[in-house]
Design a protein around this motif. Sequence first.
Motif, PDB file in Angstrom:
ATOM      1  N   VAL A 143       0.918  -1.247  -0.045  1.00 48.25           N
ATOM      2  CA  VAL A 143      -0.210  -0.167  -0.143  1.00 48.25           C
ATOM      3  C   VAL A 143       0.755   1.343   0.101  1.00 48.25           C
ATOM      4  N   LEU A 144       1.943   1.097   0.593  1.00 49.79           N
ATOM      5  CA  LEU A 144       2.723   2.473   0.685  1.00 49.79           C
ATOM      6  C   LEU A 144       3.651   2.689  -0.591  1.00 49.79           C
ATOM      7  N   GLY A 145       3.463   1.730  -1.436  1.00 51.89           N
ATOM      8  CA  GLY A 145       4.572   1.728  -2.765  1.00 51.89           C
ATOM      9  C   GLY A 145       3.407   2.345  -3.876  1.00 51.89           C
ATOM     10  N   THR A 146       2.212   2.596  -3.555  1.00 54.92           N
ATOM     11  CA  THR A 146       1.280   2.685  -4.506  1.00 54.92           C
ATOM     12  C   THR A 146       0.436   3.980  -4.422  1.00 54.92           C
ATOM     13  N   TYR A 147       0.453   4.827  -5.686  1.00 56.42           N
ATOM     14  CA  TYR A 147      -0.547   5.957  -5.625  1.00 56.42           C
ATOM     15  C   TYR A 147      -2.074   5.488  -5.686  1.00 56.42           C
ATOM     16  N   SER A 348      -2.008  14.725  -6.078  1.00 53.48           N
ATOM     17  CA  SER A 348      -2.039  13.214  -7.005  1.00 53.48           C
ATOM     18  C   SER A 348      -3.135  12.146  -6.189  1.00 53.48           C
ATOM     19  N   GLY A 349      -4.105  12.683  -5.532  1.00 60.40           N
ATOM     20  CA  GLY A 349      -5.193  11.716  -4.941  1.00 60.40           C
ATOM     21  C   GLY A 349      -4.783  11.633  -3.480  1.00 60.40           C
ATOM     22  N   PRO A 351      -3.866  10.059  -0.194  1.00 61.12           N
ATOM     23  CA  PRO A 351      -2.882   8.936   0.053  1.00 61.12           C
ATOM     24  C   PRO A 351      -3.751   7.776   0.302  1.00 61.12           C
ATOM     25  N   LEU A 352      -3.489   6.608  -0.433  1.00 57.38           N
ATOM     26  CA  LEU A 352      -4.052   5.456  -0.618  1.00 57.38           C
ATOM     27  C   LEU A 352      -4.098   4.669   0.955  1.00 57.38           C
ATOM     28  N   LEU A 353      -3.000   4.720   1.647  1.00 53.48           N
ATOM     29  CA  LEU A 353      -2.772   4.160   3.097  1.00 53.48           C
ATOM     30  C   LEU A 353      -3.984   4.594   3.729  1.00 53.48           C
TER      31      LEU A 353
END
Lengths: 473, 473
Positions: A143-147, A348-349, A351-353
């Motif tokens: 999850v932390l490697g993904t936008y 950029s969105g 954060p996914l986390l």
Amino acid sequence: MKRRGLSSTQSDKLFEQIYDYLLERIRRGEWKEHEKLPSVRALALEFNVHRLTVFKAYQLLKQNQKVYVKDKSGYYVQPGLGLSLETRNDPIISAYVQESHLSEIHQVQATYQFSKALLDPNLLPNLYFSEYVKKVFDLYPKVLGTYSTTQGDQELREALCQYFHKHFHFYLTADELLVSAGSQEAIDLVARALINPRDVVFLERPTYSPAIDVFRRQGAQIVPIEIDEHGYDLDQVEQFMQLHKPRLFYLNPTYQNPTGYTVPAEQRKRLVELAAQYHCLLVEDDPYRDMYFGEKPPLPLFSYDTSGAVIYIRSFSKYIAPGLSIAIIACRPSIMKVLIKAKSLSDSGTPLLNQKIFLHYFFSERMQQHLEKLRIALSIRRDLMEEEFSVTDWEWVSPQGGFTLWMKLPQTVPMDALLSKSMEHSITFVPGLICDPLRESKSWIRVCFSYLNEQQLREGARKLISVCNMLQQ
Amino acid sequence: MKRRGLSSTQSDKLFEQIYDYLLERIRRGEWKEHEKLPSVRALALEFNVHRLTVFKAYQLLKQNQKVYVKDKSGYYVQPGLGLSLETRNDPIISAYVQESHLSEIHQVQATYQFSKALLDPNLLPNLYFSEYVKKVFDLYPKVLGTYSTTQGDQELREALCQYFHKHFHFYLTADELLVSAGSQEAIDLVARALINPRDVVFLERPTYSPAIDVFRRQGAQIVPIEIDEHGYDLDQVEQFMQLHKPRLFYLNPTYQNPTGYTVPAEQRKRLVELAAQYHCLLVEDDPYRDMYFGEKPPLPLFSYDTSGAVIYIRSFSKYIAPGLSIAIIACRPSIMKVLIKAKSLSDSGTPLLNQKIFLHYFFSERMQQHLEKLRIALSIRRDLMEEEFSVTDWEWVSPQGGFTLWMKLPQTVPMDALLSKSMEHSITFVPGLICDPLRESKSWIRVCFSYLNEQQLREGARKLISVCNMLQQ
């Protein structure tokens, strides 16, 4: 001198609108002291009105000592008007007087922090939360490697669709939801995507003060709509819609910040109809919905909307997890398109986390049970505050939800002195003036009961009352 | 079909977690329709669970018609599931032609994703990261109940001060740093705080394309400054500063996106002097600094600045943790003041959780060691791509760092056709036009070598070359 506002019944008078326009810009410093203002002829052309109308506006400005006339050559900005002069010593106070932004009051460190409409962190299930986050990392190891996408995580948007459908009868798809980094970003995106300079925006009076700042910064012309414990005067709202052709009405109809007022269901229905009829978007900010103390609140305006007039902003920061900063915007595709574009320029969105944690945390049974505990804790704090303030002659309507008490103090209380004296005693509150688009409501204050524990609330309330009594002697 | 959520009481069942994991990725399009999914054995190894657990997850996916089985050889993605369906008659392509925004290219799902300047998530130390985050929660049990300040976490800003001082000779205090939610937000804040309509802004040509969108939206008048592998023509920059009186120059002088060019140290020094002389702010975007393949890059412009002319934006998203979205702005107090104000209107501060995770993760020894591995992995990928493209007559300057190759194709290649044909072959790249403030550079493309693995890079490069050859016949 009485400042002439658009809220008055003479609001349709064109010359007063021009008066406001000029005064607003003088205050913003667009013309400096002793600088020459545009000619009557130029303004008449610009606004497409008769010169006499502009002349009347200038006469009123002159009468109110905002401008002066020199050698018949035109109108000039009166010196010493401004907001800048009132500021002398305390940097915070002066910042407040100068600009009246909530964020400046919030910078003050105080023991009795009545100014922040935040939840006491001790009321959140922190330990459970930490355990939970660990599970999320097991589930999404990358999850932390993904936008995230700009619009937000698909899984979260689908889960929220079901949630909104089940609880509030929203009919929508995941494509009609956008995940923003808290409600402040959501309001800002709406303003940037939809408001051009001089568009008319309706704001409740009083309202959530950062909304005033955001729409003003966007160049909107602001028309206040009075709100009281019974809601709005909808006949007047209709008149104003006819007259001003607003682009949008930003409102907070459920346990409103600052007042705690709730607009009743029948008004919601009619307001949505009016909005559709007059092509005015309703931007419904709904951050306190789950924080009711008795009955559940009426359904959101969005539930009544069939024409796509409502943009629904639901923050989950206030009582779920301030540290995550998650809010949702629901709206129809044509508006979603411009919001996504605005969002793609501003970050950029989300954060996914944060989205993944929120997804699993919010929909857990434990969290939903916790909300019930929160409601009880907050209603106890409200009761306690009302008990403390019952010894005063201050006036307020008991809020049925939310985080705030909105209180009217006797007119004899000097508000600037109350704020600065209170700060000396390590007490902060929000002066009502900040929440007023017209900047006139001098006798009101907003006091939050959500952030301090019960003992601090009692002590703080007593100290605030005693400061106030001192000033009145 | 009932969607299996983690909110149910069986939430601890491992096989459901694996079910969710797989479904999520199918929806994202990480595996295409009819593509073979990882074997039971491989997933059991990856998740460190029993094979039977993975088997159960696949059985449920099969039962819910998300996957199918073929000739006992494995599990395949059921067609008609995904997001990919919405992109049939190519609304994306038409959006690109219409508006040429990077975010639109990025919405295209492709196997050979050369368009995103993102790091391959498999190159990040994900497992270590998860372990680390758990520690952060033990350290700050109330982190999710707490808002950050607008300017950002004090502890993080102090740690970064020391870091910048030690490595880059920055002399500053924590008050001169602001934490933003990624570099996109940082650029947006700078534009909103400092640019009024018709202010002149210098942009490199080519440049990072979202910067063009942001400054244009703010109403700036854009003047391009040519950049090549030797930097700028500084005599021309000086002339242009005299002539145009720019408010700021947004630049990306180190492994520039898209070109990979680096401005040499002696030019940096002179540019800072020019900026001071002509009162032009330099907004230095520096997201690739640690990703050098040979020697370390020259010091940032900020290191040479004594007059307060440089605003330094350092994103840590690109190679530390895209999912956290953390960037830092360093600047002097007079500018910091307006940036904080802009930030307070656009959100309520970058989420505290993300700041705390970043703080502990970035400064860990393990992370710093990992950067060395990353540099090696990336330089291998660059070499490999250059080898593949060496059979063409395309021209480029070998980048000494960063994520991108900037290549000039023969003028006979029709660029619009190349893009659409490539997309048909599931290849995306960024047309150079998007990176050009003048929208004239038709023969260039940006190809990123950071996101795909080595095999995909080779395959994708060969396919792209063959598509291009087809079009030239």
